[in-house]
Motif scaffolding. Structure first.
Motif, mmCIF file in Angstrom:
data_model
loop_
_atom_site.group_PDB
_atom_site.id
_atom_site.type_symbol
_atom_site.label_atom_id
_atom_site.label_comp_id
_atom_site.label_asym_id
_atom_site.label_seq_id
_atom_site.Cartn_x
_atom_site.Cartn_y
_atom_site.Cartn_z
ATOM 1 N N THR A 86 1.104 -1.104 -0.155
ATOM 2 C CA THR A 86 0.108 -0.047 -0.189
ATOM 3 C C THR A 86 0.903 1.259 -0.144
ATOM 4 O OG1 THR A 86 -1.734 1.181 1.199
ATOM 5 C CG2 THR A 86 -0.346 0.069 2.561
ATOM 6 N N HIS A 160 -7.719 4.991 -3.362
ATOM 7 C CA HIS A 160 -7.572 4.967 -4.845
ATOM 8 C C HIS A 160 -8.949 4.752 -5.295
ATOM 9 C CE1 HIS A 160 -3.166 3.395 -4.685
ATOM 10 N NE2 HIS A 160 -3.276 4.561 -4.043
ATOM 11 N N LYS A 186 -6.070 11.539 -7.675
ATOM 12 C CA LYS A 186 -6.818 10.395 -7.310
ATOM 13 C C LYS A 186 -8.506 10.333 -7.835
ATOM 14 C CE LYS A 186 -4.176 9.184 -4.105
ATOM 15 N NZ LYS A 186 -3.242 10.205 -3.654
ATOM 16 N N GLY A 193 -6.113 17.106 -0.355
ATOM 17 C CA GLY A 193 -7.247 16.948 0.369
ATOM 18 C C GLY A 193 -7.709 15.728 0.690
HETATM 19 C C1 PLP Z 1 -3.382 4.504 -0.533
HETATM 20 C C2 PLP Z 1 -3.059 5.743 -0.187
HETATM 21 N N1 PLP Z 1 -3.225 5.921 1.151
HETATM 22 C C3 PLP Z 1 -3.283 7.496 1.556
HETATM 23 C C4 PLP Z 1 -2.540 8.169 0.802
HETATM 24 C C5 PLP Z 1 -2.317 9.509 1.383
HETATM 25 O O1 PLP Z 1 -3.023 10.698 0.888
HETATM 26 P P1 PLP Z 1 -2.469 12.314 0.764
HETATM 27 O O2 PLP Z 1 -1.357 12.071 0.249
HETATM 28 O O3 PLP Z 1 -3.890 13.120 0.616
HETATM 29 O O4 PLP Z 1 -1.858 12.575 2.175
HETATM 30 C C6 PLP Z 1 -2.262 8.051 -0.272
HETATM 31 C C7 PLP Z 1 -1.553 8.953 -1.276
HETATM 32 O O5 PLP Z 1 -1.003 8.872 -2.431
HETATM 33 C C8 PLP Z 1 -2.521 6.642 -0.943
HETATM 34 O O6 PLP Z 1 -2.195 6.408 -2.207
#
Ligand code: PLP
Length: 406
Positions: A86, A160, A186, A193
Motif C-alpha cells: 500500500t 484509490h 486520485k 485534501g
Molecule cells: C493508498 C493511499 N493512502 C493514503 C494516501 C495519502 O494521501 P495524501 O497524499 O492525500 O495524504 C495516499 C496518497 O497517495 C495513498 O495512495
C-alpha cells in the motif's frame, strides 16, 4: 505510435465549470470557520454520495487516516493489521499513535489477503485496514466478516477507490470508518485534501476533535459527550480542508459516477484486448466488483518475454506514444521502506518490541511491485485506449528486438 504530445490524460478534468466554481469561492471566502459554506456543502454531498451519516473533509488523506485511527482510541500496545502493499500513509499515522502496524501480504489482485489476515490476528489486534489498491476493491466482505467475528474494527483506506463498489455498495461503507485522499490525480481530486466517513456518531465526534476547529467541535459535539470539555483544543492539530480545494472537489464529485462509467467501459475493453498477450497479466475482477480504475495495474511476466526488464518494456511503450504507462515506485511494499526497518531515527520513542520489517518478507507484494505496470485509463477517449492496446501488441510481438544481447 499512439500520439506524441502529453499529458494524454489530464486528471482531474478541469473545465469552465471548475474555473467558475473555484473563482467564485475565491471571491466569497478563502477561510471558513466551523462547518459552513463550501466545506459543509462538500461534506453533505459526500455523505449523500456514499450513503453514510457523516463525512469530514480534511487537509489530506494522511490527515484523514490519522483522525480515523485516533478516533478509534488506538493506544500503545495495540496492533493494527495493515496491507504490506500500500502507500506508506496507510500505516505511518500509526507510528505517531505508537500503535504497531502488522503487515500482511497481498492476494492475486494486490490487495490484503483475508486468509493471511486471519493468521496475523493476536490478542493485541484491534483493527484491520484494507486499501483498495489502484481502485480495485479488496475482498472487503470477507474482511468485514473476519472483523465482525473476531471483534475487531475495520478501517478502509479508499484513497484509490472513490466510487468503486462491491455488489452495488460503495467501498468506504463496509467498515467502521473510512479515510480517503483527494490528492493529485486520485479518482476524486481536490488537488490536496481528504475526508473521513463513518456512520458512527461517537467516532464522528472523535474525528472532529482530531484536526477540526473549536467552533465546529463546539457546534457539533453534544453537551453530554465524554470529551465535550475538549472542544476548544481537541488534540491540538489543524487538519481542515482549504475552501478552494473543497470547491474543486465538489465539482468533481458531481461528475464522478459518469466519468467512472466511461473509465470502466474503456478499462473493460483494454483488459479484454490485452488478456492472453504473452508477458502481460491483466486483473481478473469478479463481475460484482466495479473498480474506480485509479490506474489499470498490469503485471509484467518477464519469463514469457525472454527476460525483458520491466523498465525496457515501459520505455518501449512510451516510445510508441503510451505516455501514461508507468512502472510506479509508489505504492511499494512497506517492508522495503527504511522507516519500517529502522524507525527509531525518525521516531526515537517507539515502545519496546516495535516490529522491524525487511526486504524479502512479503514475497507476493514484492514480486508484484517489481512487475507492476500502470496505465492511466481514459474516461472519454476510446481512440486513445485502442492506441494503447495496439502499442502493447506491437511491443510484445517484437520484444526480442528490445533484449540486449548478453
Ligand atoms: C493508498 C493511499 N493512502 C493514503 C494516501 C495519502 O494521501 P495524501 O497524499 O492525500 O495524504 C495516499 C496518497 O497517495 C495513498 O495512495
Amino acid at each position: 505510435m499512439v500520439r506524441t504530445a502529453g499529458p494524454q490524460i489530464s486528471w482531474p478534468p478541469v473545465d469552465i465549470n471548475t474555473a467558475v466554481a473555484v473563482t467564485a469561492q475565491l471571491y466569497s471566502a478563502v477561510s471558513l470557520p466551523g462547518r459552513t459554506g463550501i466545506i459543509a456543502e462538500l461534506e453533505g454531498k459526500l455523505a449523500e454520495f456514499f450513503g453514510v451519516r457523516h463525512a469530514v473533509a480534511t487537509s489530506s488523506g494522511t490527515a484523514a487516516l490519522h483522525a480515523a485511527y485516533s478516533a478509534l482510541g488506538l493506544a500503545e500496545g495495540d496492533e493494527v493489521i495493515v496491507p504490506a502493499y500500500t502507500a506508506h500513509p496507510t500505516a505511518t499515522p500509526l507510528f505517531h499513535l505508537r500503535v504497531k502496524p502488522v503487515l500482511v501480504d497481498c492476494d492475486e489482485l494486490g490487495n490484503i489477503d483475508p486468509l493471511q489476515v486471519e493468521a496475523a490476528i493476536t490478542p493485541f489486534t484491534k483493527a484491520i485496514v484494507a486499501t483498495h489498491l489502484w481502485g480495485v476493491p479488496a475482498r472487503i466482505e470477507a474482511l468485514a466478516e473476519i472483523a465482525e467475528r473476531r471483534g475487531l474494527r475495520l478501517v478502509e483506506d479508499g484513497s484509490h477507490a472513490h466510487g468503486a463498489a462491491v455488489g452495488g455498495r460503495r467501498v468506504g461503507t463496509f467498515g467502521d470508518v473510512a479515510a480517503f485522499s483527494m490528492g493529485g490525480s486520485k479518482p476524486l481530486s481536490a488537488g490536496e485534501g481528504g475526508f473521513v466517513l463513518t456512520d458512527d456518531d461517537d467516532l464522528h465526534h472523535r474525528v472532529l476533535l482530531h484536526g477540526q476547529d473549536g467552533a465546529r467541535c463546539r457546534g457539533e459535539i453534544p453537551i453530554d459527550h465524554p470529551l465535550r470539555r475538549y472542544v476548544v483544543t481537541g488534540t491540538g492539530l489543524a487538519q481542515r480542508i482549504h475552501p478552494l480545494a473543497a470547491a474543486l472537489a465538489l465539482g468533481q464529485l458531481d461528475e464522478l459516477d459518469r466519468r467512472l462509467g466511461g473509465r470502466r467501459q474503456l478499462a473493460a475493453h483494454m483488459i479484454a484486448e490485452l488478456r492472453g498477450l504473452p508477458g502481460i497479466g491483466v486483473p481478473e475482477v469478479p463481475a460484482r466488483v466495479a473498480p474506480a480504475w485509479y490506474a489499470l495495474a498490469l503485471v509484467h511476466r518477464p519469463e514469457e518475454l525472454g527476460g525483458l526488464p520491466v523498465d525496457a518494456l515501459v520505455a518501449a511503450l512510451r516510445a510508441e506514444g503510451c505516455l501514461e504507462v508507468d512502472h510506479p515506485r509508489a505504492p511499494r511494499p512497506l517492508n522495503e521502506h527504511p522507516l519500517f526497518d529502522a524507525p527509531n531515527r525518525m521516531f526515537p520513542n517507539l515502545p519496546e518490541g516495535w516490529p522491524r520489517y525487511r526486504a524479502g518478507q512479503y514475497p507476493r507484494a514484492e514480486r508484484r511491485h517489481r512487475n507492476t505496470l500502470t496505465v492511466t485509463v481514459p474516461h472519454d477517449d476510446p481512440a486513445l485506449a485502442e492506441g494503447y492496446v495496439r502499442a502493447f501488441r506491437k511491443v510484445v510481438t517484437h520484444h526480442r528486438t528490445l533484449i540486449e544481447p548478453t
